[in-house]
Write a protein that holds these residues in place. Sequence first.
Motif, PDB file in Angstrom:
ATOM      1  N   ARG A 101       0.625  -0.746   0.029  1.00 40.43           N
ATOM      2  CA  ARG A 101      -0.057  -0.192  -0.128  1.00 40.43           C
ATOM      3  C   ARG A 101       1.332   1.492   0.012  1.00 40.43           C
ATOM      4  O   ARG A 101       0.214   2.212  -0.804  1.00 40.43           O
ATOM      5  N   ALA A 102       1.530   1.585   0.593  1.00 43.01           N
ATOM      6  CA  ALA A 102       2.845   2.315   0.826  1.00 43.01           C
ATOM      7  C   ALA A 102       4.038   2.888  -0.956  1.00 43.01           C
ATOM      8  O   ALA A 102       3.664   3.781  -0.771  1.00 43.01           O
ATOM      9  N   ILE A 103       4.349   1.384  -1.072  1.00 45.76           N
ATOM     10  CA  ILE A 103       4.674   1.630  -2.612  1.00 45.76           C
ATOM     11  C   ILE A 103       3.811   2.202  -3.405  1.00 45.76           C
ATOM     12  O   ILE A 103       4.091   3.219  -4.643  1.00 45.76           O
ATOM     13  N   GLU A 104       2.034   1.514  -3.540  1.00 46.75           N
ATOM     14  CA  GLU A 104       1.567   1.942  -4.831  1.00 46.75           C
ATOM     15  C   GLU A 104       1.275   3.356  -4.154  1.00 46.75           C
ATOM     16  O   GLU A 104       0.499   4.317  -4.907  1.00 46.75           O
ATOM     17  N   ALA A 105       0.563   3.786  -2.796  1.00 42.74           N
ATOM     18  CA  ALA A 105       0.984   5.889  -2.394  1.00 42.74           C
ATOM     19  C   ALA A 105       2.186   6.330  -3.642  1.00 42.74           C
ATOM     20  O   ALA A 105       1.554   7.297  -3.543  1.00 42.74           O
ATOM     21  N   ILE A 106       3.226   6.351  -3.655  1.00 46.86           N
ATOM     22  CA  ILE A 106       4.448   6.411  -3.613  1.00 46.86           C
ATOM     23  C   ILE A 106       4.226   6.550  -5.471  1.00 46.86           C
ATOM     24  O   ILE A 106       4.106   7.709  -5.662  1.00 46.86           O
ATOM     25  N   LEU A 107       3.363   5.485  -5.877  1.00 45.28           N
ATOM     26  CA  LEU A 107       3.323   5.314  -7.656  1.00 45.28           C
ATOM     27  C   LEU A 107       2.434   6.247  -7.932  1.00 45.28           C
ATOM     28  O   LEU A 107       2.433   7.146  -9.339  1.00 45.28           O
ATOM     29  N   LYS A 108       1.909   6.933  -6.997  1.00 46.65           N
ATOM     30  CA  LYS A 108       0.042   7.877  -7.421  1.00 46.65           C
ATOM     31  C   LYS A 108       1.347   9.086  -7.267  1.00 46.65           C
ATOM     32  O   LYS A 108       0.090   9.866  -7.733  1.00 46.65           O
ATOM     33  N   GLN A 109       1.611   9.283  -6.689  1.00 42.09           N
ATOM     34  CA  GLN A 109       2.209  10.777  -6.238  1.00 42.09           C
ATOM     35  C   GLN A 109       2.776  11.398  -8.010  1.00 42.09           C
ATOM     36  O   GLN A 109       3.543  10.547  -8.686  1.00 42.09           O
ATOM     37  N   PRO A 110       2.621  12.328  -7.978  1.00 48.32           N
ATOM     38  CA  PRO A 110       3.313  13.049  -9.316  1.00 48.32           C
ATOM     39  C   PRO A 110       4.731  13.403  -9.309  1.00 48.32           C
ATOM     40  O   PRO A 110       5.442  13.408  -8.266  1.00 48.32           O
ATOM     41  N   ASN A 111       5.689  13.360 -10.620  1.00 48.62           N
ATOM     42  CA  ASN A 111       7.090  12.995 -10.338  1.00 48.62           C
ATOM     43  C   ASN A 111       7.795  12.080 -10.112  1.00 48.62           C
ATOM     44  O   ASN A 111       8.996  12.407  -9.364  1.00 48.62           O
ATOM     45  N   VAL A 112       7.000  10.542 -10.038  1.00 46.94           N
ATOM     46  CA  VAL A 112       8.016   9.705  -8.805  1.00 46.94           C
ATOM     47  C   VAL A 112       9.302   9.474 -10.816  1.00 46.94           C
ATOM     48  O   VAL A 112       8.556   9.318 -11.419  1.00 46.94           O
ATOM     49  N   ARG A 113       9.983   9.051  -9.917  1.00 53.41           N
ATOM     50  CA  ARG A 113      10.637   9.281 -11.113  1.00 53.41           C
ATOM     51  C   ARG A 113      11.302   7.886 -10.820  1.00 53.41           C
ATOM     52  O   ARG A 113      11.428   6.757  -9.644  1.00 53.41           O
ATOM     53  N   ALA A 115      14.375   6.069 -10.834  1.00 55.29           N
ATOM     54  CA  ALA A 115      15.036   5.927  -9.706  1.00 55.29           C
ATOM     55  C   ALA A 115      14.935   5.588  -8.486  1.00 55.29           C
ATOM     56  O   ALA A 115      14.992   4.198  -8.127  1.00 55.29           O
ATOM     57  N   ASP A 116      13.110   5.605  -8.121  1.00 54.17           N
ATOM     58  CA  ASP A 116      12.867   6.334  -7.119  1.00 54.17           C
ATOM     59  C   ASP A 116      12.067   4.685  -6.770  1.00 54.17           C
ATOM     60  O   ASP A 116      12.245   3.684  -6.263  1.00 54.17           O
ATOM     61  N   LEU A 117      11.251   4.497  -8.905  1.00 54.19           N
ATOM     62  CA  LEU A 117      10.444   3.753  -8.294  1.00 54.19           C
ATOM     63  C   LEU A 117      11.699   1.988  -8.312  1.00 54.19           C
ATOM     64  O   LEU A 117      10.988   0.934  -7.022  1.00 54.19           O
ATOM     65  N   GLY A 118      12.691   2.624  -8.777  1.00 54.57           N
ATOM     66  CA  GLY A 118      13.491   1.320  -8.901  1.00 54.57           C
ATOM     67  C   GLY A 118      14.232   0.390  -6.937  1.00 54.57           C
ATOM     68  O   GLY A 118      13.565  -0.599  -7.011  1.00 54.57           O
ATOM     69  N   ARG A 119      14.578   1.672  -6.346  1.00 53.39           N
ATOM     70  CA  ARG A 119      14.315   2.094  -5.234  1.00 53.39           C
ATOM     71  C   ARG A 119      13.532   0.942  -4.217  1.00 53.39           C
ATOM     72  O   ARG A 119      13.751   0.086  -3.289  1.00 53.39           O
ATOM     73  N   LEU A 120      12.626   1.625  -4.579  1.00 45.52           N
ATOM     74  CA  LEU A 120      11.103   1.293  -4.096  1.00 45.52           C
ATOM     75  C   LEU A 120      10.639  -0.670  -4.166  1.00 45.52           C
ATOM     76  O   LEU A 120      11.115  -1.128  -2.815  1.00 45.52           O
ATOM     77  N   LEU A 121      11.163  -0.929  -5.062  1.00 43.66           N
ATOM     78  CA  LEU A 121      11.173  -2.409  -5.158  1.00 43.66           C
ATOM     79  C   LEU A 121      12.205  -3.359  -5.069  1.00 43.66           C
ATOM     80  O   LEU A 121      11.670  -4.429  -4.790  1.00 43.66           O
ATOM     81  N   ASP A 122      13.588  -2.440  -4.853  1.00 45.65           N
ATOM     82  CA  ASP A 122      14.263  -3.302  -4.646  1.00 45.65           C
ATOM     83  C   ASP A 122      14.136  -3.309  -3.481  1.00 45.65           C
ATOM     84  O   ASP A 122      14.494  -4.741  -2.868  1.00 45.65           O
ATOM     85  N   GLU A 123      14.133  -2.408  -2.528  1.00 46.95           N
ATOM     86  CA  GLU A 123      13.251  -2.537  -1.616  1.00 46.95           C
ATOM     87  C   GLU A 123      12.422  -3.652  -1.048  1.00 46.95           C
ATOM     88  O   GLU A 123      12.384  -4.757  -0.341  1.00 46.95           O
ATOM     89  N   ARG A 124      11.187  -3.868  -1.483  1.00 42.69           N
ATOM     90  CA  ARG A 124      10.228  -4.511  -1.562  1.00 42.69           C
ATOM     91  C   ARG A 124      10.782  -5.814  -1.833  1.00 42.69           C
ATOM     92  O   ARG A 124      10.034  -6.996  -0.927  1.00 42.69           O
TER      93      ARG A 124
END
Length: 139
Positions: A101-113, A115-124
């Motif tokens: 849910r936290a990742i989905e919330a971040i993905l819904k934010q505007p201007n997600v890069r 690199a940020d997405l890659g870092r979140l997926l690595d953490e996940r």
Amino acid sequence: MSTQPQTRSDEQNRALLARLRPEHDNLKRAQIRAETEAERAAAEQERIEAEVLARYGTVDVDELQARIEAGWQRNSESVDAYQSNLERVRQAAARIDAEDRAIEAILKQPNVRIADLGRLLDERIGAVAAVVDEFAGAA
């Protein structure tokens, strides 16, 4: 005071014997049935004792009862461990769902890069791997 046997005629004795004979015959048949049943029960007991001895190494009732109670204790401990592990799985699943849910919330934010997405997926992936390792180690 001595009692003298009652004196009866031969005919009276034959009549009395005729009345007593059916009861005697019934009692004799009951005795034969009881003896036969006792023999059958003794043979069955021997068979069961031999089976118990072969399977458990003893026919001592107290020792067998102690083994049964120890088995109940082990079963209770196993059920408790299972329940504990199931609770750990529930908690891990809840953590993973919260992270999703936290990742989905971040993905819904505007201007997600990316690199940020890659870092979140690595953490996940790391979090999921940690949960898998935790449960694999407990098995």
